[in-house]
Design an enzyme around this catalytic site. Structure first.
Site, short mmCIF file in Angstrom:
data_model
loop_
_atom_site.label_atom_id
_atom_site.label_comp_id
_atom_site.label_asym_id
_atom_site.label_seq_id
_atom_site.Cartn_x
_atom_site.Cartn_y
_atom_site.Cartn_z
N GLY A 51 3.83 -0.29 0.98
CA GLY A 51 3.94 1.11 0.57
C GLY A 51 4.90 1.96 1.38
O GLY A 51 5.43 2.95 0.89
N GLU A 106 3.36 5.10 7.91
CA GLU A 106 2.44 4.89 6.79
C GLU A 106 2.92 5.67 5.56
O GLU A 106 3.61 6.69 5.68
CB GLU A 106 1.03 5.39 7.17
CG GLU A 106 0.08 4.28 7.58
CD GLU A 106 -0.37 3.39 6.41
OE1 GLU A 106 0.32 3.33 5.37
OE2 GLU A 106 -1.43 2.75 6.55
N ASP A 110 -5.55 8.15 3.49
CA ASP A 110 -6.52 8.49 2.45
C ASP A 110 -7.91 8.55 3.11
O ASP A 110 -8.25 9.55 3.73
CB ASP A 110 -6.39 7.40 1.37
CG ASP A 110 -7.23 7.67 0.14
OD1 ASP A 110 -7.31 8.83 -0.28
OD2 ASP A 110 -7.78 6.70 -0.42
N SER A 111 -8.70 7.49 3.03
CA SER A 111 -9.99 7.47 3.73
C SER A 111 -9.77 7.49 5.25
O SER A 111 -10.64 7.93 6.00
CB SER A 111 -10.78 6.22 3.34
OG SER A 111 -10.18 5.06 3.88
N GLY A 112 -8.63 6.99 5.69
CA GLY A 112 -8.35 6.88 7.12
C GLY A 112 -8.75 5.53 7.71
O GLY A 112 -8.44 5.23 8.86
N ASN A 113 -9.44 4.72 6.91
CA ASN A 113 -9.98 3.46 7.42
C ASN A 113 -8.91 2.49 7.94
O ASN A 113 -9.11 1.84 8.97
CB ASN A 113 -10.81 2.75 6.34
CG ASN A 113 -12.19 3.36 6.20
OD1 ASN A 113 -12.87 3.62 7.21
ND2 ASN A 113 -12.62 3.63 4.98
N THR A 114 -7.80 2.39 7.23
CA THR A 114 -6.76 1.44 7.64
C THR A 114 -6.29 1.74 9.06
O THR A 114 -6.30 0.87 9.94
CB THR A 114 -5.58 1.48 6.66
OG1 THR A 114 -6.07 1.25 5.34
CG2 THR A 114 -4.53 0.43 7.01
N LYS A 138 -4.06 12.87 2.53
CA LYS A 138 -5.09 13.37 1.60
C LYS A 138 -6.36 13.64 2.40
O LYS A 138 -7.31 12.85 2.35
CB LYS A 138 -5.40 12.29 0.55
CG LYS A 138 -4.56 12.33 -0.71
CD LYS A 138 -5.23 11.59 -1.86
CE LYS A 138 -4.82 10.16 -1.94
NZ LYS A 138 -5.30 9.47 -3.17
N ARG A 172 6.45 1.56 -7.54
CA ARG A 172 6.90 1.81 -6.17
C ARG A 172 8.33 2.35 -6.11
O ARG A 172 8.71 3.03 -5.17
CB ARG A 172 6.86 0.51 -5.36
CG ARG A 172 5.46 -0.04 -5.10
CD ARG A 172 5.55 -1.16 -4.07
NE ARG A 172 4.35 -1.98 -4.00
CZ ARG A 172 3.27 -1.67 -3.29
NH1 ARG A 172 3.23 -0.55 -2.59
NH2 ARG A 172 2.22 -2.47 -3.27
P1 IMP Z 1 -6.84 4.47 3.70
O1 IMP Z 1 -7.91 4.77 2.68
O2 IMP Z 1 -6.48 5.68 4.52
O3 IMP Z 1 -7.22 3.30 4.52
O4 IMP Z 1 -5.53 4.11 2.88
C1 IMP Z 1 -5.18 2.80 2.71
C2 IMP Z 1 -4.11 2.56 1.70
O5 IMP Z 1 -4.60 2.90 0.40
C3 IMP Z 1 -2.81 3.34 1.81
O6 IMP Z 1 -1.94 2.84 2.77
C4 IMP Z 1 -2.28 3.10 0.41
O7 IMP Z 1 -1.66 1.84 0.32
C5 IMP Z 1 -3.52 3.10 -0.44
N1 IMP Z 1 -3.66 4.41 -1.12
C6 IMP Z 1 -4.48 5.42 -0.79
N2 IMP Z 1 -4.33 6.46 -1.63
C7 IMP Z 1 -3.38 6.07 -2.52
C8 IMP Z 1 -2.76 6.72 -3.65
O8 IMP Z 1 -3.03 7.87 -4.03
N3 IMP Z 1 -1.82 6.00 -4.31
C9 IMP Z 1 -1.45 4.73 -3.95
N4 IMP Z 1 -2.00 4.10 -2.90
C10 IMP Z 1 -2.96 4.76 -2.19
MG MG Z 2 -0.39 1.19 2.03
#
Ligand code: IMP
Ligand code: MG
Length: 184
Positions: A51, A106, A110-114, A138, A172
């Site tokens: 991404g 990055e 999103d959730s922040g988990n990664t 987000k 993408r």
């Molecule tokens: P996390 O939830 O913060 O761990 O986000 C992990 C990954 O989810 C991001 O690096 C994206 O690859 C994917 N992701 C989260 N939100 C979106 C979105 O709105 N569109 C596309 N991919 C997303």
């Molecule tokens: Mg990603």
């Protein structure tokens, strides 16, 4: 207008959220800020595949201190559009980061988990410094405390594609960030 170039059936679910001009202008600002903050240092950019590929390239072109690249791919277990609490390294860095000034790039937090799982793993490798830049944030979706050092745009809770971000590996390549409307 660029969005009109993408108007076939394949793109019917997508509307523009942040156009290419706005993205470029903000990335230019981020590049200038980062160049200032890392003056006198060499910066190791860690691009999180896939991404962050487009954002990493656009940002790197605007950083004036010496830049090194490395790439990492991680995957979160769990359902398609949300990430769970575990992170698996699918492709590790090619080089050591010990003693280096590392900036993780990055696409979106999103959730922040990664990042919540990944950053401690990188910290164990003893970089001189470790920061994060994300194109999109987000915050409404956050499940764990996670604040990044540099953020391009804070966006509402919409599923977005383009500029590296995908839906099912698609879209993408779009030069803008668009909202994906599955129901359209
Ligand atoms: P996390 O939830 O913060 O761990 O986000 C992990 C990954 O989810 C991001 O690096 C994206 O690859 C994917 N992701 C989260 N939100 C979106 C979105 O709105 N569109 C596309 N991919 C997303
Ligand atoms: Mg990603």
């Amino acid at each position: 207008m660029q969005a009109n170039m993408f108007n076939g059936d394949y793109y019917k679910n997508i509307t523009v959220m942040i156009d290419e001009e706005k993205l470029k202008a903000r990335i230019e600002e981020l590049g200038a800020q980062i160049s200032k903050d890392y003056e006198g240092k060499t910066l190791k950019l860690i691009c999180i595949l896939k991404g962050s590929v487009i954002f990493t390239c656009e940002l790197a072109k605007r950083i004036t201190v010496p830049v090194l690249f490395d790439f990492m791919q991680v995957s979160s277990y769990g359902s398609g559009t949300t990430s769970s609490g575990t992170v698996r390294i699918k492709k590790d860095l090619d080089e050591d980061i010990e003693g280096q000034d590392v900036l993780v790039v990055e696409d979106i937090v999103d959730s922040g988990n990664t990042l919540y799982r990944l950053l401690p793993m990188l910290r164990e490798r003893k970089p001189a410094s470790l920061k994060v830049v994300t194109l999109l944030d987000k915050p409404e979706r956050r499940e764990v405390p996670m604040e990044v050092d540099y953020n391009g745009f804070t966006i509402p809770d919409e599923f977005v594609v383009g500029y590296g971000l995908d839906f099912d590996q698609k879209y993408r390549h779009l030069p803008f960030v668009g909202i994906f409307h599955p129901e359209k």
